[in-house]
Write a protein that holds these residues in place. Structure first.
Motif, PDB file in Angstrom:
ATOM      1  N   SER A  87      14.119  63.310  36.640  1.00 39.75           N
ATOM      2  CA  SER A  87      13.052  62.436  37.140  1.00 39.75           C
ATOM      3  C   SER A  87      11.807  62.497  36.271  1.00 39.75           C
ATOM      4  O   SER A  87      10.888  61.698  36.441  1.00 39.75           O
ATOM      5  CB  SER A  87      12.701  62.808  38.584  1.00 39.75           C
ATOM      6  OG  SER A  87      12.064  64.075  38.645  1.00 39.75           O
ATOM      7  N   HIS A  88      11.770  63.459  35.339  1.00 39.60           N
ATOM      8  CA  HIS A  88      10.629  63.586  34.419  1.00 39.60           C
ATOM      9  C   HIS A  88      11.092  63.400  32.971  1.00 39.60           C
ATOM     10  O   HIS A  88      10.577  64.049  32.063  1.00 39.60           O
ATOM     11  CB  HIS A  88       9.973  64.961  34.577  1.00 39.60           C
ATOM     12  CG  HIS A  88       9.187  65.114  35.842  1.00 39.60           C
ATOM     13  ND1 HIS A  88       7.844  64.826  35.927  1.00 39.60           N
ATOM     14  CD2 HIS A  88       9.563  65.496  37.092  1.00 39.60           C
ATOM     15  CE1 HIS A  88       7.419  65.040  37.161  1.00 39.60           C
ATOM     16  NE2 HIS A  88       8.438  65.450  37.889  1.00 39.60           N
ATOM     17  N   ARG A  89      12.025  62.491  32.751  1.00 38.33           N
ATOM     18  CA  ARG A  89      12.554  62.276  31.406  1.00 38.33           C
ATOM     19  C   ARG A  89      11.472  61.885  30.408  1.00 38.33           C
ATOM     20  O   ARG A  89      11.550  62.214  29.229  1.00 38.33           O
ATOM     21  CB  ARG A  89      13.623  61.184  31.437  1.00 38.33           C
ATOM     22  CG  ARG A  89      14.983  61.636  31.923  1.00 38.33           C
ATOM     23  CD  ARG A  89      15.920  60.449  31.963  1.00 38.33           C
ATOM     24  NE  ARG A  89      17.272  60.832  32.355  1.00 38.33           N
ATOM     25  CZ  ARG A  89      18.247  61.117  31.509  1.00 38.33           C
ATOM     26  NH1 ARG A  89      17.999  61.088  30.219  1.00 38.33           N
ATOM     27  NH2 ARG A  89      19.454  61.439  31.928  1.00 38.33           N
ATOM     28  N   ALA A  90      10.465  61.169  30.897  1.00 41.07           N
ATOM     29  CA  ALA A  90       9.419  60.708  29.975  1.00 41.07           C
ATOM     30  C   ALA A  90       8.683  61.880  29.330  1.00 41.07           C
ATOM     31  O   ALA A  90       8.127  61.743  28.236  1.00 41.07           O
ATOM     32  CB  ALA A  90       8.423  59.821  30.718  1.00 41.07           C
ATOM     33  N   CYS A  91       8.683  63.036  29.970  1.00 46.42           N
ATOM     34  CA  CYS A  91       7.987  64.201  29.432  1.00 46.42           C
ATOM     35  C   CYS A  91       8.806  64.908  28.355  1.00 46.42           C
ATOM     36  O   CYS A  91       8.279  65.780  27.660  1.00 46.42           O
ATOM     37  CB  CYS A  91       7.682  65.199  30.553  1.00 46.42           C
ATOM     38  SG  CYS A  91       6.658  64.532  31.880  1.00 46.42           S
ATOM     39  N   LEU A  92      10.072  64.565  28.232  1.00 46.83           N
ATOM     40  CA  LEU A  92      10.937  65.283  27.299  1.00 46.83           C
ATOM     41  C   LEU A  92      10.747  64.835  25.860  1.00 46.83           C
ATOM     42  O   LEU A  92      10.983  65.609  24.938  1.00 46.83           O
ATOM     43  CB  LEU A  92      12.410  65.093  27.696  1.00 46.83           C
ATOM     44  CG  LEU A  92      12.762  65.400  29.153  1.00 46.83           C
ATOM     45  CD1 LEU A  92      14.266  65.317  29.351  1.00 46.83           C
ATOM     46  CD2 LEU A  92      12.235  66.748  29.585  1.00 46.83           C
ATOM     47  N   GLN A  93      10.344  63.576  25.674  1.00 51.27           N
ATOM     48  CA  GLN A  93      10.166  63.053  24.323  1.00 51.27           C
ATOM     49  C   GLN A  93       8.866  63.546  23.721  1.00 51.27           C
ATOM     50  O   GLN A  93       7.820  63.507  24.371  1.00 51.27           O
ATOM     51  CB  GLN A  93      10.167  61.522  24.351  1.00 51.27           C
ATOM     52  CG  GLN A  93      10.009  60.887  22.986  1.00 51.27           C
ATOM     53  CD  GLN A  93      11.205  61.168  22.092  1.00 51.27           C
ATOM     54  OE1 GLN A  93      12.339  60.839  22.433  1.00 51.27           O
ATOM     55  NE2 GLN A  93      10.959  61.781  20.950  1.00 51.27           N
ATOM     56  N   GLU A  94       8.928  64.031  22.497  1.00 47.09           N
ATOM     57  CA  GLU A  94       7.730  64.490  21.821  1.00 47.09           C
ATOM     58  C   GLU A  94       6.775  63.335  21.588  1.00 47.09           C
ATOM     59  O   GLU A  94       7.180  62.213  21.317  1.00 47.09           O
ATOM     60  CB  GLU A  94       8.076  65.127  20.466  1.00 47.09           C
ATOM     61  CG  GLU A  94       8.919  66.379  20.582  1.00 47.09           C
ATOM     62  CD  GLU A  94       9.233  66.964  19.222  1.00 47.09           C
ATOM     63  OE1 GLU A  94       8.660  66.475  18.223  1.00 47.09           O
ATOM     64  OE2 GLU A  94      10.035  67.903  19.152  1.00 47.09           O
TER      65      GLU A  94
END
Length: 304
Positions: free
Chosen positions: A17-24
């Motif tokens: 649910s927090h995939r957006a935080c995974l991308q640098e």
């Protein structure tokens, strides 16, 4: 929220649910300036909610509208069956939209599907900007780096770039949620230095995941040190947080409070018994339809 998760399942759902935080975050100055001719961006560089024309994707609009409708009906006291009839939704769909905490949770899977080509996209866009636009040659180059897919897959990725001399270079793919879960649930001393660094960067970008990682470490310490007396404090802190998934896990512990406290306090374990039961079931499945009870008994007595 349905049945209680185990801790790994709850953490996995939260990470997704927090995939957006995974991308640098892109480094300053790395975004290419538009060339005189129109610049094309590879699919991964477009915002996940936008189509190739820069407009919001119909899937996103439809999901936002449906989520608002379901939540409004749910808040008015309507049952899931009534919501399904009102909006023409299957019961499972109505339940999914009613149980979601945000639109992002519903869109995460659809908008962030990984591709087998993700690892090689940065190289492909970099070579494209260097002037190499031959799909067969690029396929041969990434094949030498370990790519095992087809030429057609590479050509399909390059097709939107045709007619443009320069594109935005694709970022390195973020680590998969399952891998991040394994990092969080591993003892810090057992992590590879590079993995430890990447995890630290991700947690720095996402306070919610950082808090969740703290809860996981606290639970691990309770298990290791047999601090069952701290269980109530841990449950209270976890349920008061922003993660409904970890809260569901914590509420499940509350329902089996006595057993969980004993498991976190006493040195006894049913692991040996569970292992024996699992062994017998394994032998039974192996022999199904092939032998009688006498042979099964002999195997159970002499196995291992």
């Amino acid at each position: 929220m349905g049945r209680p998760y185990n801790l790994a399942e709850a953490l996995d759902k939260m990470v997704r649910s927090h995939r957006a935080c995974l991308q640098e975050d892109p480094e300053p100055g790395t975004t290419a300036e538009p060339a005189p001719e129109a610049e094309a961006a590879p699919p991964v560089q477009r915002s996940a909610v936008l189509d190739t024309r820069g407009e919001q994707r119909p899937l996103v609009t439809r999901t936002q509208e449906r989520y608002a409708q379901v939540q409004a009906l749910r808040n008015s006291g309507a049952s899931l069956n009534a919501i399904g009839r009102e909006l023409g939704l299957a019961f499972r769909t109505a339940r999914k939209f009613a149980g979601a905490t945000s639109v992002d949770e519903l869109l995460a899977g659809a908008l962030n599907r990984s591709s087998v080509l993700d690892e090689f996209k940065p190289y492909l866009t970099h070579r494209w900007n260097e002037g190499c636009t031959d799909g067969a040659q690029l396929h041969a180059e990434i094949k030498a780096q370990g790519w095992t897919g087809s030429l057609r897959t590479v050509q399909g990725y390059l097709r939107p770039l045709r007619g443009h001399h320069r594109v935005q270079e694709a970022p390195a793919p973020p680590p998969k949620p399952r891998r991040i879960v394994s990092w969080i649930m591993s003892h810090p001393d057992r992590l590879d230095p590079d993995d430890k660094t990447r995890l630290k960067e991700i947690l720095a970008r996402c306070p919610e995941l950082d808090t969740a990682a703290g809860h996981v470490r606290g639970f691990a310490e309770m298990m290791t040190n047999r601090d069952g007396h701290l269980l109530d404090e841990w449950i209270a802190a976890t349920t008061a947080g922003d993660s409904p998934h970890l809260a569901s896990f914590a509420n499940g512990l509350r329902r089996d409070h006595a057993a969980v406290t004993a498991g976190l306090t006493l040195p006894y374990s049913s692991g040996a018994v569970e292992g024996t039961v699992n062994k017998i079931k394994f032998l039974k499945r192996q022999m199904f339809g092939r032998a009688n009870l006498d042979l099964l008994r002999i195997r159970v007595l002499h196995y291992g």
